[in-house]
Design an enzyme around this catalytic site. Sequence first.
Site, PDB file in Angstrom:
ATOM      1  N   PHE A 174     -11.957 -12.325  -3.909  1.00 48.93           N
ATOM      2  CA  PHE A 174     -12.074 -13.217  -4.265  1.00 48.93           C
ATOM      3  C   PHE A 174     -12.594 -13.484  -5.602  1.00 48.93           C
ATOM      4  O   PHE A 174     -12.150 -14.030  -7.205  1.00 48.93           O
ATOM      5  CB  PHE A 174     -13.870 -13.439  -4.000  1.00 48.93           C
ATOM      6  CG  PHE A 174     -13.896 -14.143  -2.936  1.00 48.93           C
ATOM      7  CD1 PHE A 174     -12.379 -14.989  -1.455  1.00 48.93           C
ATOM      8  CD2 PHE A 174     -14.749 -14.663  -2.067  1.00 48.93           C
ATOM      9  CE1 PHE A 174     -12.391 -15.508  -1.145  1.00 48.93           C
ATOM     10  CE2 PHE A 174     -14.692 -15.338  -0.668  1.00 48.93           C
ATOM     11  CZ  PHE A 174     -14.076 -15.794   0.053  1.00 48.93           C
ATOM     12  N   ASP A 192      -6.974  -0.778  -0.811  1.00 50.58           N
ATOM     13  CA  ASP A 192      -5.765  -1.931  -1.330  1.00 50.58           C
ATOM     14  C   ASP A 192      -4.898  -1.935  -3.044  1.00 50.58           C
ATOM     15  O   ASP A 192      -6.043  -2.224  -3.945  1.00 50.58           O
ATOM     16  CB  ASP A 192      -6.231  -2.905  -0.359  1.00 50.58           C
ATOM     17  CG  ASP A 192      -5.452  -4.487  -1.012  1.00 50.58           C
ATOM     18  OD1 ASP A 192      -4.222  -4.684   0.057  1.00 50.58           O
ATOM     19  OD2 ASP A 192      -5.588  -5.178  -1.280  1.00 50.58           O
ATOM     20  N   ASN A 242       3.215  -8.681  -3.981  1.00 48.88           N
ATOM     21  CA  ASN A 242       4.002  -6.833  -2.698  1.00 48.88           C
ATOM     22  C   ASN A 242       2.291  -6.244  -1.516  1.00 48.88           C
ATOM     23  O   ASN A 242       1.179  -6.730  -1.693  1.00 48.88           O
ATOM     24  CB  ASN A 242       2.839  -6.283  -4.529  1.00 48.88           C
ATOM     25  CG  ASN A 242       2.533  -4.513  -4.381  1.00 48.88           C
ATOM     26  OD1 ASN A 242       3.580  -4.153  -3.157  1.00 48.88           O
ATOM     27  ND2 ASN A 242       1.827  -3.728  -4.133  1.00 48.88           N
ATOM     28  N   ASP A 262      -3.957 -12.514   2.307  1.00 46.06           N
ATOM     29  CA  ASP A 262      -4.002 -11.916   0.750  1.00 46.06           C
ATOM     30  C   ASP A 262      -4.185 -12.937   0.272  1.00 46.06           C
ATOM     31  O   ASP A 262      -3.194 -12.732  -1.102  1.00 46.06           O
ATOM     32  CB  ASP A 262      -2.559 -11.190   0.925  1.00 46.06           C
ATOM     33  CG  ASP A 262      -2.836 -10.017  -0.101  1.00 46.06           C
ATOM     34  OD1 ASP A 262      -3.285 -10.217  -0.801  1.00 46.06           O
ATOM     35  OD2 ASP A 262      -1.466  -8.856  -0.322  1.00 46.06           O
TER      36      ASP A 262
END
Length: 399
Positions: A60, A150, A255, A282
């Site tokens: 976000f 991540d 990615n 994602d």
Amino acid sequence: MNLLIKNVNVIDESNNFFGDVYIENGLIKELGKDLNKKCEFVDGKGLILMPAFIDTHAHFRDPGFTYKEDIESASKASVRGGYTSVTLMPNTKPVCSSLEVFKYVLNKNKEVGLVDVYQTVSITRDLEGNDINHLKDFVNNKDLKAITDDGKGVSDSKVMMDAMKFAKDNDWIVMSHAESAEFSKIDMRLAENMMTWRDISLAKFVGCKLHMAHVSTKEAMKYIIDGKCEGAKITCEVTPHHIALDSTVSNYRVNPPIREKEDVDFIIKAISHGDVDCIGTDHAPHTDEEKEKGAPGMTGIEIAFPICYTKLVKAGHINLNKLSKIMSSNAGKLLNINKGKIQPGFNGDVVLVDINKKFKIDRKNLISKSKNTPFHDMELYGDVVLTIKNGKIVYKGEF
């Protein structure tokens, strides 16, 4: 909120019937036919009612990168896509390694009030790869579901093992961004496969809950399937773009990268066999200028359902029940939340979809602040008509 939804085809992982659904005080109260209640009602004739979708992986961009997305704009994009629950990654600015940033996200989300967010915390402080001492600040924090680095992954195997032990003691999920940095500039396929194998091996040794993010290669998926067969506590997600695109049709930078057709075919087969647990969008907003400079990622949360419906159900690989399982109920179980099924006692988070509607994606119409998508001009089926959270309509055609 009390709401009666009438004349719908009700489909979740196990239901498939025509009738009505009554939501009382935010919870699903009754399923049946010809129900009559003194409350607001929605006539869903010709539409399908499914559990609202649960995203296991999204960005976000708030705090720090609100020029390309913020909690309000992303929440609107989420409910436009039929999502009422979203798991947020920690690679913000500052990184979500502190209680201050963690509470900021949760409090700001409460102000917006459209979706429930589950903010993850970085495995290593500020994603720097070595220090996990900040995790002690989150012990007994009931709002924390998962930890992840991540965007980078944890290169040091000992650090990752120590984090897994800490996560096990606190019943947290370890979400793995599988990318061995030392191989990233040599071969991104090898980078994903090596890290996948390592993290599964560590998880088997430690006994923690491991969730593999955005799985994209056939080899990585095979490692996951083998690990599950050997009793490891592994779950995994795939993205809509790794289902819908392959290197013969797109070189759009994400990615992990868009893979070969044989990878896509293997992942779809794994979905049909029940080896894939969840869909993680994602959702990764970038400005056009950032994309021109090579930033990896795409917006996706508001078009995830039509992509998955078109490429998986419409194409004949799975039925709508199985799609509901990987977009809703499995993620609900993973996050241990009372969502993902249309059954009495579950939260009244549901979505009305028109699976017969064919439309063309237009990037200008995306609600997200950023319009970075390879799906512009692609024709898809399955439009979200209405999104309901706790019995309250949060999206109805427009804002």
